[in-house]
Scaffold this active site. Structure first.
Site, PDB file in Angstrom:
ATOM      1  N   HIS A 104       0.835  -1.202   0.000  1.00 44.97           N
ATOM      2  CA  HIS A 104       0.000   0.000   0.000  1.00 44.97           C
ATOM      3  C   HIS A 104       0.866   1.247   0.000  1.00 44.97           C
ATOM      4  CE1 HIS A 104      -3.399   2.642   1.380  1.00 44.97           C
ATOM      5  NE2 HIS A 104      -4.078   1.797   0.626  1.00 44.97           N
TER       6      HIS A 104
ATOM      7  N   HIS B 267      -5.401   5.791  -5.656  1.00 43.39           N
ATOM      8  CA  HIS B 267      -6.565   6.401  -5.039  1.00 43.39           C
ATOM      9  C   HIS B 267      -7.122   7.511  -5.928  1.00 43.39           C
ATOM     10  CE1 HIS B 267      -4.674   4.505  -1.503  1.00 43.39           C
ATOM     11  NE2 HIS B 267      -5.916   4.400  -1.060  1.00 43.39           N
TER      12      HIS B 267
ATOM     13  N   HIS C  77      -7.539  -2.583  -4.624  1.00 45.57           N
ATOM     14  CA  HIS C  77      -7.710  -3.093  -3.269  1.00 45.57           C
ATOM     15  C   HIS C  77      -8.352  -4.479  -3.259  1.00 45.57           C
ATOM     16  CE1 HIS C  77      -6.969   1.172  -2.322  1.00 45.57           C
ATOM     17  NE2 HIS C  77      -6.517   0.711  -1.183  1.00 45.57           N
TER      18      HIS C  77
ATOM     19  N   HIS D 138     -15.037   5.384   3.096  1.00 45.25           N
ATOM     20  CA  HIS D 138     -13.674   4.842   3.110  1.00 45.25           C
ATOM     21  C   HIS D 138     -12.687   5.755   3.818  1.00 45.25           C
ATOM     22  CE1 HIS D 138      -9.678   5.074   1.000  1.00 45.25           C
ATOM     23  NE2 HIS D 138      -9.590   3.896   1.592  1.00 45.25           N
TER      24      HIS D 138
ATOM     25  N   HIS E 234     -10.661   5.640   7.825  1.00 41.67           N
ATOM     26  CA  HIS E 234      -9.213   5.787   8.019  1.00 41.67           C
ATOM     27  C   HIS E 234      -8.924   6.889   9.043  1.00 41.67           C
ATOM     28  CE1 HIS E 234      -6.986   3.253   5.143  1.00 41.67           C
ATOM     29  NE2 HIS E 234      -8.080   3.303   4.394  1.00 41.67           N
TER      30      HIS E 234
ATOM     31  N   PHE F 200      -1.686   6.890   4.311  1.00 44.48           N
ATOM     32  CA  PHE F 200      -1.607   5.807   3.336  1.00 44.48           C
ATOM     33  C   PHE F 200      -0.346   4.960   3.492  1.00 44.48           C
ATOM     34  CE2 PHE F 200      -4.435   8.338   0.205  1.00 44.48           C
ATOM     35  CZ  PHE F 200      -5.570   7.785   0.761  1.00 44.48           C
TER      36      PHE F 200
ATOM     37  N   HIS G 231     -11.194  -2.682   4.463  1.00 46.31           N
ATOM     38  CA  HIS G 231     -11.286  -2.788   3.009  1.00 46.31           C
ATOM     39  C   HIS G 231     -12.062  -4.025   2.567  1.00 46.31           C
ATOM     40  CE1 HIS G 231      -9.292   0.556   1.016  1.00 46.31           C
ATOM     41  NE2 HIS G 231      -8.654   0.702   2.159  1.00 46.31           N
TER      42      HIS G 231
END
Length: 594
Positions: free
Chosen positions: A178, A196, A205, A327, A331, A356, A369
């Site tokens: 990632h 992204h 993903h 999403h 995070h 990230f 995810h």
């Protein structure tokens, strides 16, 4: 489109890789011309009961009783220069370099994967046949036997970090995948690769979790092992799954925001770093409202759900609905507070989940995810024009991974469209958001648009430091149902700019004045939200400015508020985080083929 449950006949459009598609460089006005048109369709309003595997009509359940008992969108027409879009090849591992921490220095270690012996002969992956599907379970409902097995698998993966640090199956090496793909390590054609904020998000993903899951199963010699999914779209799952809170286990990560997740706190699917001061019931209500808007209202077309085509080197961001919310907010909610002191010392950049480069170091990332991946299936199950993209530039894009036997492979997007073909499925859970259309109204009738400044006098907008209301003209009124089936009415904000090192969130309302309660989203006037996690654009970036196109489908909202015959409507922007640093170049309403 007045209701997601309006029905006449059933439209079945199974996707195959041979489905005809647009040319690789469509004109902006052709962006959505990849599905059958002018057809009526039936949308399923049934969900499966996880215990009895029987259909349950959500229409028969009162919205508030459900909660009490259970205790955009973006970048479509004219957004980016699509003529530059091409299939993205596997990254050149020879060019893999140092990744950059979002809002920070270079990552202090290499995120690059081990290089295969012969880079030029990495084969394409073929999905092996399977006699039994791996079934992913909702994380809040798994039993102790499963938790023990999951802990063992992660423990064995962590052990590889000590015994064989260069092993691509190790915990840190897997997390580095990632980091490399998302923080500027990979270069293609002299341009940084970023998975992204575009249509690469979902397939990358999905493949990532596919291999991760198979690796874990191999480490514990259980080919049926499946990752859990964090069921945050259901009230029972709107807390951190308990198994991740057990200190001393392989699933625990001390670099989380302990204040936000302490004592089984209800999460905020629109989180922007600040705690919303409201009741748990209202948080759940807001969450289901956001899910309805992101999955139904604002995602009637594939490019709204998946995000815009990816263009190497182009700085315009255009994420899909679910990538944006929930999403990103999940995070943000889990990661440490930026600027705080990390356990063991050092200043936090949102680690682990909130940045990230480090997100894969928290086991809950893969659980999070897992549900994002499930939303892809759930979105297609709603029906209508909700189907996989057919553009060759998307289908032929590639990624690089190691399989469970340490063999390097290239994979294509076209091969990950069916989870059952890939050997896994999701245990069914009810989706109460499907029937959670906001019905309460803040105002009765139409807002007096004559008392509001027209959009031409408000934009360009230098900063969004307060609630801003304006009037805007529509391109057509009193459209027929056939017109609506062919074209969505889109509210588009262009040239949104802000410091990409900051948390950002603003909400959009129709037919409402500046006096709005932003902590209660379950209102018919609520159109949607935009949020952003601090992120990197280029490895050598010196100007930290995001450039975003934000688009909301408003056909359904206009119907719900009886504004279909109005030439001019009112729009209100409500900044929630970082508004003083947000500028907007322009706004428009137009029609786009879906």
């Amino acid at each position: 489109m007045a209701s997601v449950c309006n029905s006449t006949t059933t439209l079945k459009t199974p996707f195959t890789s041979s489905t005809s598609s647009l040319a690789s460089t469509p004109k902006p006005g052709q962006l959505f011309l990849h599905g059958k048109r002018n057809q009526t369709f039936k949308v399923s309003c049934k969900v499966s009961n996880n215990d009895q595997n029987q259909n349950v009509e959500t229409n028969s359940v009162d919205r508030r009783n459900v909660l009490l008992g259970l205790g955009g969108l973006y970048g479509v027409a004219n957004a980016i220069p699509l003529a530059s879009a091409t299939p993205i090849p596997s990254p050149d591992l020879k060019s893999c370099g140092r990744a950059i921490i979002s809002d920070g220095p270079p990552v202090p270690y290499s995120c690059c994967p081990p290089k295969p012996d012969d880079l030029d002969k990495v084969p394409y992956y073929r999905i092996p046949s399977t006699s039994k599907l791996r079934v992913r379970q909702p994380a809040h409902a798994v039993d102790e036997e499963y938790i023990a097995k999951y802990n063992l698998a992660i423990s064995k993966m962590r052990e590889l970090d000590k015994t064989d640090p260069s092993n691509p199956l190790g915990f840190k090496q897997q997390a580095n995948i990632h980091c490399a793909y998302c923080n500027g390590a990979y270069i293609i054609g002299g341009k940084e690769l970023q998975v992204h904020n575009s249509w690469l998000f979902f397939p990358f993903h999905r493949w990532y979790l596919y291999f991760y899951e198979r690796i874990l199963g191999t480490l514990i010699d259980d080919p049926t092992f499946a990752l859990p999914y964090w069921n945050w779209d259901h009230p029972k799952g709107m807390r951190l799954p308990p198994m991740f809170s057990r200190k001393g286990t392989a699933l625990y990560d001390e670099r989380r925001n302990q204040t936000a997740i302490a004592n089984g706190a209800v999460m905020d699917l629109g989180s922007y770093g600040d705690e919303v001061q409201t009741t748990e019931l209202q948080k759940m209500t807001n969450n289901l409202t956001l899910m309805y808007r992101q999955m139904v209202t604002n995602a009637p077309c594939p490019l709204l759900f998946f995000g815009a085509p990816y263009v190497l080197g182009n700085n315009v961001e255009a994420p899909g609905t679910i990538e944006n919310i929930p999403h990103i907010p999940v995070h943000i909610w889990v990661g440490t507070v930026r600027g705080s002191t990390l356990p063991g010392g050092g200043t936090s950049y949102g680690e682990d989940m909130g940045n990230f480069y480090s997100a894969g170091l928290d086991p809950v990332f893969y659980c999070h995810h897992g549900n994002v991946d499930r939303m892809w299936n759930e979105w297609k199950a709603i029906g209508g024009k909700r189907r996989d993209l057919s553009q060759k530039d998307w289908l032929n894009s590639e990624f690089f991974f190691y399989d469970e036997h340490k063999n390097p492979y290239r994979v294509k997007v076209r091969d990950c469209l069916d989870t059952k073909t890939m050997g896994y499925d999701f245990a069914p859970m009810p989706t109460p958001w499907r029937n959670f259309k906001p019905k309460r109204k803040t105002t009765s009738g139409k807002v007096n648009t004559a008392a509001l400044p027209p959009a031409s006098q408000v934009f360009p907008l230098a900063k969004m430091d307060k609630n801003i209301s304006f009037s805007i003209d529509r391109p057509a009124t009193s459209r027929t149902q056939q017109d609506k089936n062919e074209q969505e009415e889109m509210l588009t904000f262009t040239g949104i700019k802000y410091d990409n090192r900051q948390y950002i969130r603003f909400d959009v309302y129709l037919n409402i004045d500046k006096n709005v309660n932003p902590d209660e989203l379950d209102k018919a006037e609520f159109a949607g939200s935009y949020t952003s996690l601090p992120h990197v654009h280029r490895a050598n970036e010196t100007e930290h400015t995001a450039n975003v196109t934000f688009q909301l489908a408003i056909t359904e909202l206009l119907e719900d508020m009886s504004l279909e015959d109005e030439k001019t409507i009112a729009v209100t922007l409500v900044p929630r985080k970082g508004g003083e640093g947000i500028s907007v170049e322009g706004v428009k309403i137009d029609l786009a083929a879906c």
